[in-house]
Write an enzyme that holds these catalytic residues in place. Structure first.
Site, PDB file in Angstrom:
ATOM      1  N   GLY A   1      -3.387  -2.061   0.904  1.00 37.54           N
ATOM      2  CA  GLY A   1      -4.789  -2.293   1.252  1.00 37.54           C
ATOM      3  C   GLY A   1      -5.602  -2.236  -0.023  1.00 37.54           C
ATOM      4  O   GLY A   1      -6.050  -3.245  -0.557  1.00 37.54           O
TER       5      GLY A   1
ATOM      6  N   GLU B   1     -13.446  -3.291   2.850  1.00 34.38           N
ATOM      7  CA  GLU B   1     -13.824  -4.110   1.681  1.00 34.38           C
ATOM      8  C   GLU B   1     -13.921  -3.255   0.410  1.00 34.38           C
ATOM      9  O   GLU B   1     -14.794  -3.447  -0.425  1.00 34.38           O
ATOM     10  CB  GLU B   1     -15.106  -4.902   1.962  1.00 34.38           C
TER      11      GLU B   1
ATOM     12  N   SER C   1     -14.641   3.939  -0.964  1.00 34.55           N
ATOM     13  CA  SER C   1     -15.523   4.549  -1.971  1.00 34.55           C
ATOM     14  C   SER C   1     -14.732   4.873  -3.236  1.00 34.55           C
ATOM     15  O   SER C   1     -15.243   4.753  -4.351  1.00 34.55           O
ATOM     16  CB  SER C   1     -16.155   5.831  -1.408  1.00 34.55           C
TER      17      SER C   1
HETATM   18  N1  COS Z   1     -13.635 -10.668 -10.633  1.00 36.68           N
HETATM   19  C1  COS Z   1     -12.782 -11.566 -11.195  1.00 36.68           C
HETATM   20  N2  COS Z   1     -11.556 -11.245 -11.677  1.00 36.68           N
HETATM   21  C2  COS Z   1     -11.189  -9.957 -11.582  1.00 36.68           C
HETATM   22  C3  COS Z   1     -12.015  -8.968 -11.012  1.00 36.68           C
HETATM   23  C4  COS Z   1     -13.280  -9.368 -10.529  1.00 36.68           C
HETATM   24  N3  COS Z   1     -14.100  -8.480  -9.994  1.00 36.68           N
HETATM   25  N4  COS Z   1     -11.381  -7.788 -11.063  1.00 36.68           N
HETATM   26  C5  COS Z   1     -10.195  -8.006 -11.645  1.00 36.68           C
HETATM   27  N5  COS Z   1     -10.096  -9.328 -11.962  1.00 36.68           N
HETATM   28  C6  COS Z   1      -8.965  -9.956 -12.651  1.00 36.68           C
HETATM   29  C7  COS Z   1      -8.700  -9.230 -13.963  1.00 36.68           C
HETATM   30  O1  COS Z   1      -9.463  -9.783 -15.001  1.00 36.68           O
HETATM   31  C8  COS Z   1      -7.230  -9.454 -14.153  1.00 36.68           C
HETATM   32  O2  COS Z   1      -7.035 -10.737 -14.698  1.00 36.68           O
HETATM   33  P1  COS Z   1      -5.885 -10.984 -15.817  1.00 36.68           P
HETATM   34  O3  COS Z   1      -4.579 -10.728 -15.113  1.00 36.68           O
HETATM   35  O4  COS Z   1      -6.067 -12.406 -16.209  1.00 36.68           O
HETATM   36  O5  COS Z   1      -6.131 -10.004 -16.912  1.00 36.68           O
HETATM   37  C9  COS Z   1      -6.678  -9.470 -12.737  1.00 36.68           C
HETATM   38  O6  COS Z   1      -7.789  -9.800 -11.889  1.00 36.68           O
HETATM   39  C10 COS Z   1      -6.079  -8.156 -12.315  1.00 36.68           C
HETATM   40  O7  COS Z   1      -7.076  -7.164 -12.435  1.00 36.68           O
HETATM   41  P2  COS Z   1      -6.730  -5.616 -12.569  1.00 36.68           P
HETATM   42  O8  COS Z   1      -5.676  -5.430 -13.599  1.00 36.68           O
HETATM   43  O9  COS Z   1      -8.011  -4.886 -12.736  1.00 36.68           O
HETATM   44  O10 COS Z   1      -6.078  -5.319 -11.126  1.00 36.68           O
HETATM   45  P3  COS Z   1      -5.645  -3.956 -10.453  1.00 36.68           P
HETATM   46  O11 COS Z   1      -4.395  -4.164  -9.733  1.00 36.68           O
HETATM   47  O12 COS Z   1      -5.702  -2.848 -11.450  1.00 36.68           O
HETATM   48  O13 COS Z   1      -6.755  -3.724  -9.290  1.00 36.68           O
HETATM   49  C11 COS Z   1      -8.790  -3.166  -8.181  1.00 36.68           C
HETATM   50  C12 COS Z   1      -8.058  -3.674  -9.455  1.00 36.68           C
HETATM   51  C13 COS Z   1      -8.449  -1.741  -7.844  1.00 36.68           C
HETATM   52  C14 COS Z   1     -10.246  -3.266  -8.554  1.00 36.68           C
HETATM   53  C15 COS Z   1      -8.460  -4.099  -6.990  1.00 36.68           C
HETATM   54  O14 COS Z   1      -7.132  -3.978  -6.584  1.00 36.68           O
HETATM   55  C16 COS Z   1      -9.353  -3.850  -5.778  1.00 36.68           C
HETATM   56  O15 COS Z   1     -10.525  -4.198  -5.764  1.00 36.68           O
HETATM   57  N6  COS Z   1      -8.779  -3.258  -4.734  1.00 36.68           N
HETATM   58  C17 COS Z   1      -9.479  -3.088  -3.468  1.00 36.68           C
HETATM   59  C18 COS Z   1      -9.142  -4.199  -2.563  1.00 36.68           C
HETATM   60  C19 COS Z   1      -9.901  -4.074  -1.276  1.00 36.68           C
HETATM   61  O16 COS Z   1     -11.120  -4.100  -1.254  1.00 36.68           O
HETATM   62  N7  COS Z   1      -9.160  -3.936  -0.185  1.00 36.68           N
HETATM   63  C20 COS Z   1      -9.785  -3.805   1.098  1.00 36.68           C
HETATM   64  C21 COS Z   1      -9.181  -4.746   2.045  1.00 36.68           C
HETATM   65  S1  COS Z   1      -9.755  -6.342   1.896  1.00 36.68           S
HETATM   66  S2  COS Z   1     -11.144  -6.407   3.282  1.00 36.68           S
END
Ligand code: COS
Length: 399
Positions: free
Chosen positions: A144, A380, A383
């Site tokens: 998730g 989404e 926190s």
């Molecule tokens: N906008 C555009 N690109 C993004 C971004 C954003 N906000 N955040 C990350 N990216 C890109 C990064 O630049 C990176 O690109 P490169 O591989 O080219 O370097 C890639 O995506 C991976 O990013 P990152 O390494 O930060 O990924 P992580 O696995 O560390 O995860 C979080 C980052 C934790 C922020 C992400 O997994 C997340 O938002 N998780 C929550 C998901 C969610 O909301 N789930 C609820 C269910 S969906 S309703």
């Protein structure tokens, strides 16, 4: 009570929504909330469904396409206007907004941000009118928050992809005509770089829906598992076309960033409703020979809630404006969602406290709100995910 005809879209297909027209729309939403949605809240709770006539009225008001550009049949609100409108809409139970939330947000925004011209023309008008419903299928039984490591596999087979896996807690899946589906086209070690976003029509063979989930709150909203068993999709179903294979994670992140501003506005709207209910009760309920609103410890509960709502409202609006100016607001969107949704949780708790024993009773409206808002801090992006995004953005801007 407004008639059906009063609720026709009042914004014509122009390329900008001027303030005067927008204020008329807000006024129409306020009347709709007061005269149609709030009186139907108990029914939605009891029937665990949104009445068909309300769905029709939401469609007629154009709310399924509130931020879709007019060229695709939407109202064309910018982020700041969307935030103001959503705050007003969410003065009523959150279940009503959930119905159109996936079309305005996570189900459709991926197509809007990254879709080909043909994909936009094919889907956005139907989504804006509410004739089509879109769902967002990212979450899985084992993934998730860690969205980069989803396991649903999309394996290339000639010009097609064959997709298998399970998606969990998918909002509006039972109503969906299309899914924005995130699936793994690369290896698991590729993480985010092996994820692709597809447009999946809901009538594609091999899709099965699980039973509707039983939830703590937000009755009337529908979530369930979506099970994909060798579902075959052409490569042209990739959002942005075949060349955007393995770029779906970025699409998902952009969609979620934008959605976080929308959820902040929801939190402000529902918190205001809870505080108004608590204040009205405190003015009416007497203890120790006077209304409880005249007791200073009760005043503190009300004042803290009013203060926090004002802060969350200002933050949400500033973030929405920043998003309009810059095209994105990654850290500010996370800050807003984190603060506004946690704020709504605190306001819910204080509101129940003001109601006292009456607030704990299942028949009290406030008990329902208390359960409903709990989800805001989870979906989404929890926190804790917002805290991670905020800290990472802080560090990134300093290195
Ligand atoms: N906008 C555009 N690109 C993004 C971004 C954003 N906000 N955040 C990350 N990216 C890109 C990064 O630049 C990176 O690109 P490169 O591989 O080219 O370097 C890639 O995506 C991976 O990013 P990152 O390494 O930060 O990924 P992580 O696995 O560390 O995860 C979080 C980052 C934790 C922020 C992400 O997994 C997340 O938002 N998780 C929550 C998901 C969610 O909301 N789930 C609820 C269910 S969906 S309703």
């Amino acid at each position: 009570m407004p008639t059906h005809d009063d609720q026709k879209p009042i914004i014509s297909a122009t390329d900008a929504v001027d303030e005067e027209t927008f204020l008329q729309l807000l006024d129409a939403v306020d009347r709709f909330v007061a005269e149609r949605l709030i009186p139907n809240e108990t029914r939605v709770e009891e029937e665990d469904d949104i009445p068909a006539e309300i769905i029709e009225e939401l469609r007629d008001m154009g709310l399924f396409g509130l931020s879709t550009p007019p060229e695709y049949g939407g109202l064309g609100l910018n982020t700041a206007q969307e935030a103001r409108l959503v705050e007003r809409l969410c003065y009523a139970s959150l279940a009503f907004r959930s119905l159109l939330g996936t079309n305005v947000g996570i189900g459709a925004k991926g197509i809007f941000f990254d879709g080909t011209a043909e994909q936009k023309e094919t889907y956005l008008p139907g989504l804006a009118s509410g004739e089509l419903i879109a769902s967002f299928a990212l979450t899985e039984p084992d993934n998730g928050s860690d969205a980069a490591h989803i396991r649903t596999r999309a394996v290339r087979d000639g010009d097609d992809y064959v997709i298998s896996g399970t998606k969990r807690f998918i909002t509006n899946a039972t109503r969906a005509n299309i899914f924005t589906l995130l699936a793994r086209t690369g290896n698991i070690e590729d993480g985010a770089r092996g994820v692709t976003a597809f447009i999946l029509p809901a009538d594609t063979p091999g899709i099965h829906l699980g039973p509707v989930d039983r939830k703590m709150g937000q009755r009337g909203t529908k979530t369930c598992d979506v099970i994909l068993d060798n579902v075959r999709l052409p490569a042209s179903a990739i959002i942005g076309g075949p060349e955007r294979v393995n770029q779906g994670f970025r699409t998902a992140m952009k969609v979620l960033d934008r959605g976080r501003i929308h959820i902040s506005a929801m939190a402000v709207g529902t918190a205001q409703r809870m505080l108004d209910m608590a204040t009205a009760y405190a003015m009416e309920r007497h203890q120790f020979g006077k209304p409880i609103c005249e007791h200073q410890l009760v005043q503190a509960l009300l004042a803290d809630s009013q203060t926090e709502i004002a802060a969350a409202r200002a933050l949400t609006r500033a973030t929405a404006q920043l998003n309009d100016q810059q095209g994105k607001a990654v850290m500010d969107a996370a800050i807003s969602k984190y603060f506004a949704t946690e704020m709504a949780g605190r306001v819910a708790d204080r509101a129940v406290q003001v109601f006292g024993g009456a607030g704990y009773m299942a028949d009290s409206q406030i008990e329902r709100f208390y359960r409903d808002v709990r989800l805001l801090r989870i979906y989404e992006g929890t926190s804790q995910i917002q805290q991670i995004v905020i800290a990472r953005e802080m560090i990134k801007s300093r290195t």
